[in-house]
Design a protein around this motif. Structure first.
Motif, short mmCIF file in Angstrom:
data_model
loop_
_atom_site.label_atom_id
_atom_site.label_comp_id
_atom_site.label_asym_id
_atom_site.label_seq_id
_atom_site.Cartn_x
_atom_site.Cartn_y
_atom_site.Cartn_z
N LEU A 1 -18.68 -38.42 -20.27
CA LEU A 1 -19.05 -37.69 -21.47
C LEU A 1 -20.49 -37.98 -21.87
CD1 LEU A 1 -15.77 -38.24 -23.53
CD2 LEU A 1 -16.45 -36.18 -22.30
N SER A 2 -21.18 -36.95 -22.36
CA SER A 2 -22.58 -37.11 -22.75
C SER A 2 -22.72 -37.41 -24.23
CB SER A 2 -23.36 -35.84 -22.41
OG SER A 2 -22.78 -34.71 -23.03
N SER A 3 -21.61 -37.32 -25.00
CA SER A 3 -21.64 -37.59 -26.44
C SER A 3 -20.58 -38.63 -26.79
CB SER A 3 -21.37 -36.30 -27.24
OG SER A 3 -22.31 -35.30 -26.92
N PRO A 4 -20.78 -39.40 -27.87
CA PRO A 4 -19.79 -40.41 -28.27
C PRO A 4 -18.42 -39.76 -28.51
CG PRO A 4 -21.84 -40.72 -29.46
CD PRO A 4 -21.98 -39.42 -28.73
N PHE A 5 -17.37 -40.43 -28.04
CA PHE A 5 -16.02 -39.90 -28.09
C PHE A 5 -15.15 -40.75 -29.00
CE2 PHE A 5 -11.80 -40.52 -25.93
CZ PHE A 5 -11.20 -39.37 -26.41
N THR A 6 -14.38 -40.10 -29.87
CA THR A 6 -13.47 -40.80 -30.77
C THR A 6 -12.03 -40.44 -30.42
OG1 THR A 6 -15.10 -40.69 -32.56
CG2 THR A 6 -12.83 -41.22 -33.17
N PRO A 7 -11.27 -41.37 -29.82
CA PRO A 7 -9.86 -41.07 -29.52
C PRO A 7 -9.08 -40.76 -30.79
CG PRO A 7 -10.58 -43.10 -28.43
CD PRO A 7 -11.65 -42.73 -29.41
N LYS A 8 -8.13 -39.83 -30.68
CA LYS A 8 -7.39 -39.41 -31.87
C LYS A 8 -5.94 -39.10 -31.48
CE LYS A 8 -7.71 -36.02 -35.68
NZ LYS A 8 -8.47 -34.84 -36.17
N ASP A 9 -5.02 -39.54 -32.32
CA ASP A 9 -3.60 -39.24 -32.11
C ASP A 9 -2.90 -39.33 -33.46
OD1 ASP A 9 -1.04 -38.85 -31.26
OD2 ASP A 9 -0.93 -40.62 -29.97
N VAL A 10 -2.91 -38.20 -34.18
CA VAL A 10 -2.27 -38.15 -35.49
C VAL A 10 -1.17 -37.10 -35.46
CG1 VAL A 10 -4.39 -38.87 -36.66
CG2 VAL A 10 -3.87 -36.42 -36.41
N ASP A 11 -0.27 -37.17 -36.44
CA ASP A 11 0.85 -36.23 -36.48
C ASP A 11 0.35 -34.81 -36.70
OD1 ASP A 11 2.65 -38.28 -36.14
OD2 ASP A 11 3.08 -38.51 -38.28
N ILE A 12 1.06 -33.86 -36.10
CA ILE A 12 0.74 -32.44 -36.23
C ILE A 12 1.52 -31.86 -37.40
CG2 ILE A 12 0.80 -30.21 -35.06
CD1 ILE A 12 0.81 -31.77 -32.41
N VAL A 13 0.86 -31.10 -38.24
CA VAL A 13 1.53 -30.44 -39.35
C VAL A 13 2.15 -29.15 -38.83
CG1 VAL A 13 1.21 -29.36 -41.60
CG2 VAL A 13 -0.13 -31.39 -40.98
N PRO A 14 3.47 -28.97 -38.99
CA PRO A 14 4.08 -27.73 -38.52
C PRO A 14 3.44 -26.52 -39.18
CG PRO A 14 5.76 -29.35 -39.06
CD PRO A 14 4.45 -29.91 -39.55
N PRO A 15 3.22 -25.44 -38.43
CA PRO A 15 2.64 -24.24 -39.04
C PRO A 15 3.57 -23.67 -40.11
CG PRO A 15 3.47 -23.76 -36.85
CD PRO A 15 3.56 -25.24 -37.01
N PRO A 16 3.03 -22.96 -41.08
CA PRO A 16 3.87 -22.42 -42.15
C PRO A 16 4.88 -21.37 -41.69
CG PRO A 16 1.63 -21.57 -42.31
CD PRO A 16 1.61 -22.65 -41.28
N VAL A 17 4.61 -20.77 -40.53
CA VAL A 17 5.47 -19.70 -40.01
C VAL A 17 5.82 -20.06 -38.56
CG1 VAL A 17 5.67 -17.24 -39.47
CG2 VAL A 17 4.37 -17.99 -41.50
N ASN A 18 7.10 -19.87 -38.19
CA ASN A 18 7.49 -20.03 -36.79
C ASN A 18 7.39 -18.65 -36.16
OD1 ASN A 18 8.48 -20.78 -34.35
ND2 ASN A 18 10.45 -21.51 -35.10
N TYR A 19 6.28 -18.40 -35.51
CA TYR A 19 5.93 -17.04 -35.08
C TYR A 19 6.89 -16.53 -34.01
CZ TYR A 19 1.56 -17.94 -37.51
OH TYR A 19 0.61 -18.23 -38.46
#
Length: 282
Positions: A264-282
C-alpha cells in the motif's frame, strides 16, 4: 487496455480465443491471482469506476478490488477478447445481518457462448470458482463447493450447499442464498451510486470491515480487520479446517506483501466493526 499485460497479471498467455475452455481458465486464474479487497476505503482513498483507473490499479499496481472493480475490469477483458458479455446487477445477502442489499449492490456478468448462458463473478470473495451454467437449476459441483442457480419468477438466486454430501448433493442438503439477481442487462454507470454507498454506509461490509481475501488451490486466505483466517478444503474422511489468528499491524503489512502481493502507498487502518442492518430488506 494492454490485453497481454492483463493476461500476464492473471497468469495467462495470449492468444485467447473466446471459447468455454478459455472462459473457465481466465475466471479461475483471476480468482487465484487478484485479491478481493477493499483496502483503498481504509487508506483514505476513493474507489472510482473509470476503466483506465481500474486497469492501472489492478494490472499495473497489482492490487485487487471489490466487485465493481474486479468484475468491472474482467468484463472489459472478456469483451476485448471477443466474448459476448452482458453486465447484470445483484443484491447480496449479508452474512452478518441476513439482509439483502439495495439494487445494484453487486456487479456480475453473463457470458453467452453458442447460445448457452454462463454466470461469471470474480468479485465476490468466497463464491464459485468457475462460470456457472444459467441453463440449469441442478447442483453444479466445483473444487471448493456445490452451487446452484434457482429461478423464482424473474429472480435468480445464487446458492451454495451447506451440509449434506458433496458427492450426492441432493441428500441431507441445505442451500444458502449468497445473492439474487435478474437477467436484465445494465450499464456501468448504473453502479456508481452504490459504489459510493459501499464506501460510506454503516450498512456496508466494506465500510465497516477492512478485508483482503484470495482463493487458494486448497482453500482460502483472508484478513478481516486484525484477524487472519485460513480455510482449507476437506480431505477424504475429514472436515474442512478454519484457523483464526490475531495480527499486529506489522504482521498485516507483511502478509499483504507476501501472500497477496499488495504494497500500500498510503497509511492503512484495519477496521472491524458491527454492520448496521439496512432499514429495508430489499
Amino acid at each position: 487496455m494492454d490485453v497481454e499485460k492483463y493476461l500476464s497479471r492473471i497468469g495467462c498467455s495470449a492468444p485467447c480465443s473466446p471459447t468455454l475452455k478459455t472462459l473457465r481458465h481466465l475466471h479461475l486464474n483471476h480468482l487465484l491471482t487478484v485479491p478481493f479487497e477493499d483496502l483503498s476505503i481504509h487508506t483514505g482513498e476513493r474507489v472510482k469506476l473509470d476503466l483506465p483507473l481500474l486497469y492501472e490499479k489492478i494490472v499495473l499496481k497489482r492490487r485487487g478490488g471489490f466487485c465493481y472493480e474486479n468484475n468491472g475490469l474482467f468484463s472489459w477483458l472478456l469483451s476485448q477478447l471477443g466474448f459476448e458479455v452482458h453486465i447484470l446487477a445483484a443484491q447480496v445477502k449479508n452474512r452478518f445481518t441476513g439482509a439483502y442489499g439495495p439494487p445494484f449492490d453487486h456487479f456480475i456478468m453473463m457470458v453467452t457462448l453458442d447460445g448457452h448462458r454462463w454466470l461469471c463473478d470474480v468479485g465476490f470473495g468466497s463464491g464459485f470458482q468457475l462460470p456457472l451454467s444459467l441453463e440449469t437449476d441442478s447442483p453444479q459441483r466445483q473444487s471448493h463447493g456445490v452451487y446452484r442457480l434457482r429461478a423464482q419468477d424473474k429472480l435468480v438466486f445464487m446458492e451454495v450447499q451447506s451440509g449434506g454430501d458433496a458427492v450426492k448433493p441432493e441428500q441431507d442438503t441445505a442451500w444458502n442464498a449468497l445473492y439474487k439477481f435478474t437477467l436484465e442487462p445494465c450499464q456501468r454507470e448504473d453502479f456508481r451510486a452504490m459504489c459510493d454507498y459501499h464506501q460510506s454506509s454503516l450498512s456496508s461490509i466494506f465500510f465497516c470491515k477492512s478485508l483482503c481475501s484470495l482463493l487458494l488451490a486448497d482453500g482460502r486466505i483472508t484478513i478481516i480487520g486484525r484477524k487472519l483466517i485460513i480455510s482449507s478444503l476437506p480431505t477424504e474422511g475429514d472436515q474442512p479446517v478454519k484457523t483464526k489468528t490475531d495480527l499486529t499491524e506489522e504482521e498485516i503489512t507483511e502478509l499483504l506483501r507476501d501472500k497477496f502481493g499488495i504494497v500500500l502507498s498510503s497509511p492503512f487502518t484495519p477496521k472491524d466493526v458491527d454492520i448496521v442492518p439496512p432499514p429495508v430488506n430489499y
